[in-house]
Design a protein around this motif. Structure first.
Motif, PDB file in Angstrom:
ATOM      1  N   SER A  32       0.836  -1.203   0.000  1.00 51.05           N
ATOM      2  CA  SER A  32       0.000   0.000   0.000  1.00 51.05           C
ATOM      3  C   SER A  32       0.869   1.250   0.000  1.00 51.05           C
ATOM      4  O   SER A  32       2.073   1.199   0.153  1.00 51.05           O
ATOM      5  N   GLY A  33       0.235   2.391  -0.160  1.00 48.83           N
ATOM      6  CA  GLY A  33       0.930   3.664  -0.105  1.00 48.83           C
ATOM      7  C   GLY A  33       1.007   4.329  -1.463  1.00 48.83           C
ATOM      8  O   GLY A  33       0.625   5.472  -1.629  1.00 48.83           O
ATOM      9  N   GLN A  34       1.516   3.610  -2.467  1.00 55.54           N
ATOM     10  CA  GLN A  34       1.610   4.176  -3.805  1.00 55.54           C
ATOM     11  C   GLN A  34       1.054   3.189  -4.822  1.00 55.54           C
ATOM     12  O   GLN A  34       1.345   1.999  -4.778  1.00 55.54           O
ATOM     13  N   LEU A  35       0.242   3.708  -5.733  1.00 50.92           N
ATOM     14  CA  LEU A  35      -0.373   2.881  -6.764  1.00 50.92           C
ATOM     15  C   LEU A  35       0.263   3.214  -8.112  1.00 50.92           C
ATOM     16  O   LEU A  35       0.317   4.373  -8.517  1.00 50.92           O
TER      17      LEU A  35
ATOM     18  N   ALA B 152      -1.880   7.580  -1.718  1.00 54.20           N
ATOM     19  CA  ALA B 152      -2.975   7.983  -0.831  1.00 54.20           C
ATOM     20  C   ALA B 152      -2.702   7.437   0.556  1.00 54.20           C
ATOM     21  O   ALA B 152      -2.244   6.295   0.710  1.00 54.20           O
ATOM     22  N   GLU B 153      -2.976   8.251   1.569  1.00 52.59           N
ATOM     23  CA  GLU B 153      -2.805   7.841   2.954  1.00 52.59           C
ATOM     24  C   GLU B 153      -4.173   7.585   3.567  1.00 52.59           C
ATOM     25  O   GLU B 153      -5.008   8.493   3.634  1.00 52.59           O
TER      26      GLU B 153
ATOM     27  N   ILE C 251      -1.418  12.281  -2.966  1.00 49.32           N
ATOM     28  CA  ILE C 251      -0.251  13.018  -3.459  1.00 49.32           C
ATOM     29  C   ILE C 251       0.111  12.550  -4.864  1.00 49.32           C
ATOM     30  O   ILE C 251       0.132  11.349  -5.149  1.00 49.32           O
ATOM     31  N   MET C 252       0.389  13.514  -5.735  1.00 46.34           N
ATOM     32  CA  MET C 252       0.897  13.166  -7.059  1.00 46.34           C
ATOM     33  C   MET C 252       1.797  14.280  -7.557  1.00 46.34           C
ATOM     34  O   MET C 252       1.786  15.408  -7.041  1.00 46.34           O
TER      35      MET C 252
END
Length: 393
Positions: free
Chosen positions: A338-341, A354-355, A369-370
Motif C-alpha cells: 500500500s501507499g503508492q499505486l 494515498a494515505e 499526493i501526485m
C-alpha cells in the motif's frame, strides 16, 4: 464595433491545457462571464473543432480557470475551474481539474497573488472553489522565477519540465463530496449494484475523492482494460453504454435528478473509469507497458470520450479507491504493497499515493499526493466579439 480584449494566460498543466484569467478581469455576472468564456474557447461548435477560439476540441484542451485572492484566511488563492463543452453551450463548474491544478500555483506566483522565495520551494495554499477543498502545491523557484524547465517526465506530455508536487487534503471529505449524502461513499457502500435500463446491472464503486468518480470492471463492459482511444472512441454503442452508466450512477450519488439532466447539464463530473488487472499494451508514445510495471490498468472517460492519459482527479480517486477495502479497485490490488499505486493508462504509466486510516470502523483518506508539471505557453490578451453579450441584459 471593436472587439473587447481581456488579459489571459494560456497554460499547460499536467496533460491538459487551458486559458487562465484573474477573477478581477472578468465580470461578476456569471451569465455574462460564461458567455465570454464560451466565446474565448470557441464553443458551442457543431463542427467540433473550436477553430474560432482558444480551445483544442478535446476534453483535455477545452478548459478555463479563474483565480483570485482567497476569501479564506487559511488559503492564499481561490481557484475555480470550468470544463467547456465543445459542441454544446455549457460550462460545467461541478468539479476540479487535477491536471490544471499543477498550473494554478505557478500562475498565482507570476501574477503576484502569492509571495514566493527567491530560491527553493514555494508553498501555495489553494482553495478549490468548485468542490470546497484545500490543495497544497509545492512550486520550485529559481532566481525569483517559477522554474518551468526540468527533467521530470510525465507520460502524456512530450517534453520534460520541472516537477510540481500536489497534495489533495482530505480528498474524500470536502463539503461538495457530502452533497450526495455521504462523505466518501454517497450510498454508504464500497460497491453498489447499478441497474441501467437497456444495458443490465453493473457492480460499481461510487466515490467522492478529488472529484466524484465511478469505477467499474473493464470486463463488465466487454473490455480487457488495455484499450486505446481509437478502440473506445470509435465505438458509438460503447460510448452510449458508458454514458448511460455514468448518468444513472450520478443520480444514485445524488448529483442529478434524472440521467437526462446529468447528460445535458453535468458532462464533467462524475467521471466513469474502468479498471482491470495488468494487461500488456503499447502506449500512444510507443512505450511498452508490461504487467510487471504496473499494479493495475485504468482508463477514464472525460466529456463523453476516452481520455488520452488520466485525469488528475481521476488518479486521486483511483488511489483513494485502491486504499479502501472492498471497492472495485481495491479488489484488484488487494495484497499488494500500500501507499503508492502504479497504473497503466493510454499514454503510459503513472504513480499516485494515498494515505488511509481507519477511525471508529470507518476508512478515511487524509491525503492524496501526485506529481505533475506545468508551463506557461502564452501571456497576453484574448479578444471577444462585441456581440457576445447581446440578449443577456
Amino acid at each position: 464595433m471593436a472587439q473587447t480584449g481581456i488579459k489571459a494566460t494560456y497554460m499547460r498543466g499536467g496533460t491538459s491545457k487551458g486559458v487562465f484569467f484573474r477573477a478581477d478581469s472578468l465580470p461578476s455576472d456569471t451569465r455574462l462571464r460564461d458567455a465570454i468564456l464560451l466565446r474565448v474557447i470557441g464553443s458551442p461548435d457543431p463542427y467540433e473543432k473550436q477553430t474560432d477560439g482558444m480551445g483544442g476540441a478535446t476534453s483535455s484542451t477545452s478548459k478555463v480557470v479563474v483565480i483570485g485572492p482567497s476569501s479564506r484566511a487559511d488559503c492564499d488563492i481561490d481557484y475555480l475551474f470550468g470544463a467547456v463543452s465543445v459542441k454544446e453551450p455549457v460550462i460545467d463548474w461541478s468539479g476540479n481539474c487535477g491536471n490544471l491544478t499543477s498550473a494554478v500555483g505557478p500562475y498565482a506566483i507570476a501574477q503576484g497573488l502569492v509571495a514566493a522565495p527567491e530560491n527553493g520551494i514555494a508553498t501555495v495554499r489553494i482553495w478549490q472553489a468548485n468542490i470546497n477543498a484545500t490543495i497544497i502545491a509545492h512550486v520550485p523557484m529559481k532566481d525569483g522565477q517559477v522554474m518551468e524547465e526540468g527533467d521530470f517526465e510525465l507520460d502524456g506530455v512530450t517534453f520534460p519540465a520541472a516537477e510540481i508536487r500536489i497534495e489533495f487534503l482530505d480528498p474524500g471529505g470536502s463539503e461538495d463530496a457530502k452533497e450526495g449524502g455521504g462523505a466518501m461513499f454517497p450510498t454508504g457502500h464500497p460497491i453498489d449494484e447499478l441497474d441501467v435500463p437497456g444495458y443490465g446491472t453493473f457492480g460499481a464503486t461510487l466515490i467522492n475523492a478529488g472529484n466524484p468518480a465511478i469505477f467499474v470492471d473493464a470486463e463488465a463492459l466487454g473490455l480487457k482494460g488495455n484499450e486505446m482511444q481509437a478502440r473506445v472512441n470509435g465505438d458509438a454503442a460503447l460510448l452510449a453504454k458508458c454514458e448511460a452508466i455514468r448518468a444513472h450512477a450520478a443520480v444514485r450519488m445524488g448529483l442529478g435528478a434524472t440521467p437526462e439532466e446529468v447528460t445535458a447539464q453535468r458532462p464533467h463530473t462524475p467521471k466513469l473509469a474502468f479498471v482491470s488487472l495488468p494487461e500488456a499494451y503499447v502506449a500512444s508514445s510507443g512505450k511498452q507497458v508490461t504487467p510487471e510495471s504496473v499494479d493495475i490498468n485504468a482508463r477514464i472517460l472525460s466529456m463523453g470520450k476516452l481520455h488520452h492519459a488520466m485525469t488528475g482527479t481521476g488518479a486521486v480517486a483511483l488511489a483513494v479507491a485502491a486504499a479502501i477495502p472492498d471497492t472495485v479497485v481495491n479488489r484488484l490490488v488487494a495484497g499488494k504493497a500500500s501507499g503508492q499505486l502504479r497504473f497503466g493508462h493510454p499514454s503510459g504509466t503513472m504513480a499516485v499515493g494515498a494515505e488511509a486510516v481507519q477511525r471508529d470502523g470507518e476508512w478515511t483518506v487524509t491525503k492524496a499526493i501526485m506529481s505533475r508539471s506545468a508551463r506557461r505557453l502564452m501571456d497576453g490578451v484574448v479578444y471577444v466579439p462585441s456581440d457576445v453579450t447581446a440578449g443577456l441584459s
